[in-house]
Scaffold this motif. Structure first.
Motif: not given
Length: 521
Positions: A178-189
């Motif tokens: 039921q807990l789903k990620p919706l968004s996040k910054e595109l990240v690079f390392d």
């Protein structure tokens, strides 16, 4: 001298850290697998249309990434954890959070506005406490509650995760899935340990000005690709505190990318593959993709100065042999080998010049100008092109260290890097926490009556605390060498919030138009 503690009213990667991983993930949640270093099929980028790169299919979108995470524990179960040796004592860390950490600006950055919203309230934070306890799925409805909890817990660092469809604190009361990620910054390392096989000045956690240029190169190439090839504008580069840098792509379109698109972009930027003994690591098709042509133009001057001069990479026999193995003609290789064996210690610049000089004198049936040119281009890219930890970029669920936290091994602040002046950024001059607190004490001693400054806010900027006369008391960070970094962060947020407001107005106008059209008969 002990540092005073004040309220904010007066101040208001996974490999980057030898002690703590940059992006730990859950290990205590049943039913969640944690693959690490999973095999991914190589994708040829040269000569491929940009739209074709978004056909990357995978069947493990639901899985959580791992980066050798510390053990996750719940509140109140931290006493049994083994103490973590760190260089920054707890009192100093607490004073930093109370007097210098830009909580309000971090809130506005992640909230995408001034009024609290689910963009912040449903965002996951993961805290690493001073005794190495690791708390995931923390969330806060407001900036004030966020600040109060950080002061109460006084973590050695914390990381930022995705925005979920529900409050991540409620995960145990929700049904499975039921807990789903919706968004996040595109990240690079970017991490300098990935360059250990080609940097001669330092290794492992150590860095200097000569090898930091590898990070500078990577930032220039990746930033150009993200802006010119994908159209992203709001890219925040942050120093990791020791030997690397992180990119946060904050455009709304980037934040909403599903994992398959993130993998495709990571694959687009991935070029140097395989270990040092795996043969040729760059083997591009011709004609070169425009991204590779642009990257070559950026990297050629750095190859001459960094690889050939500063690092003198090919001076030793091992790297000289590696260089020969990347050339396309056996006769040329033998001639070069004999010349270099007769002159031990010949510089990398001279060896690179020898390739063209001897190629012009050789009468080989297999060597031609275009083949040699292509091979030299591939060599330049192998020794200078960005080496990204692509696993960090592929999944929305991945956690990444927050800007402005303290690196526990160096005491340095993870400050933003102004990409417009990236070549002037010096990681060794970044202030550490003790220095900053000392600067506040020095400033206060020299200005016993305090000071105010005129408020000069421009349109779209992030507001400051000010009184009715348009003046305000200096915040503590303004008394320190942290000021230009926070000012840059504020200006970055102002540009991002301006686009957010414009986007919301456009969506509102579109909604009104649809409603009007639906009423017509």
């Amino acid at each position: 001298m002990p540092h005073s503690v004040a309220s904010e009213g007066s101040s208001t990667s996974h490999k980057d850290d030898e002690v703590l991983p940059d992006a730990p993930s859950a290990t205590a949640n049943p039913g969640i697998s944690v693959p690490h270093g999973e095999d991914t099929p190589e994708k040829e980028t040269a000569g491929v249309k940009l739209e074709d790169l978004f056909n990357d299919e995978d069947d493990d979108d639901h899985e959580f990434p791992a980066s050798s995470a510390p053990t996750e524990v719940e509140m109140g179960t931290t006493d049994a954890m083994k103490p973590l040796p760190i260089q920054v004592d707890t009192d100093t860390m607490l004073a930093f959070y109370q007097r210098l950490f830009p909580f309000r600006y971090l809130f506005q950055w992640l909230n995408h506005g001034i009024v609290p919203s689910p963009d912040f309230g449903n965002r996951e934070f993961a805290l690493t406490l001073q005794n190495d306890a690791y708390l995931r799925y923390q969330s806060y409805p407001t900036a004030d509650l966020f600040r109060k909890d950080i002061l109460r817990m006084n973590p050695s660092r914390f990381e930022i995760g995705p925005v979920y469809n529900r409050n991540p604190r409620d995960r145990k009361t929700l049904g499975s899935g039921q807990l789903k990620p919706l968004s996040k910054e595109l990240v690079f390392d970017i991490d300098l340990t990935d360059y250990d096989d080609i940097r001669s000045c330092c290794e492992k956690a150590n860095i200097c000005g000569k090898c930091w240029v590898f990070v500078t190169m990577a930032i220039k190439v990746v930033d150009a690709a993200l802006r010119q090839d994908f159209g992203f504008q709001h890219i925040l580069w942050v120093y990791s505190g020791r030997r690397g840098a992180h990119a946060w792509v904050c455009d709304p379109r980037a934040r909403n990318l599903p994992d398959d698109r993130r993998r495709a972009i990571a694959g687009y930027l991935d070029l140097v593959r395989g270990g040092t003994q795996s043969g040729k690591r760059v083997n591009l098709k011709r004609p070169l993709h425009p991204h590779m042509n642009r990257s070559l133009e950026i990297l050629k001057p750095h190859f001459v100065q960094t690889t050939l001069i500063d690092q003198d990479t090919f001076v030793g026999p091992e790297q000289a042999q590696r260089l020969l193995s990347l050339l396309p003609d056996k006769d040329l290789n033998e001639a070069l080998r004999r010349k270099w064996d007769s002159a031990p210690g010949r510089s990398s610049t001279s060896k690179w010049d020898d390739i063209n000089a001897l190629a012009k004198t050789r009468k080989s049936s297999t060597l031609n100008t275009s083949t040699l040119r292509d091979a030299k281009q591939d060599i330049i890219l192998e020794y200078t092109y960005p080496r990204l930890d692509s696993e960090v970029s592929k999944k929305m669920i991945h956690l990444l260290k927050s800007p402005f936290v303290i690196h526990p091994g160096t005491g340095r602040v993870c400050v933003p890097i102004d990409v417009r002046n990236v070549e002037q950024f010096d990681p060794l001059s970044v202030p550490n926490v003790s220095q900053l607190l000392s600067e506040i004490d020095t400033w206060d001693a020299e200005h016993p009556s305090g000071a105010t400054t005129e408020t000069t806010e421009c349109e779209g900027s992030v507001p400051n605390d000010s009184d009715a006369r348009g003046s305000r008391r200096l915040q503590d960070y303004e008394k320190t060498s942290l000021k230009p970094y926070i000012d840059y962060f504020r200006s970055f947020i102002a540009g991002l919030l301006k686009e957010e407001r414009t986007g919301k107005r456009e969506r509102s106008d579109e909604t009104r138009e649809v409603k009007t059209e639906s009423m017509e008969f």
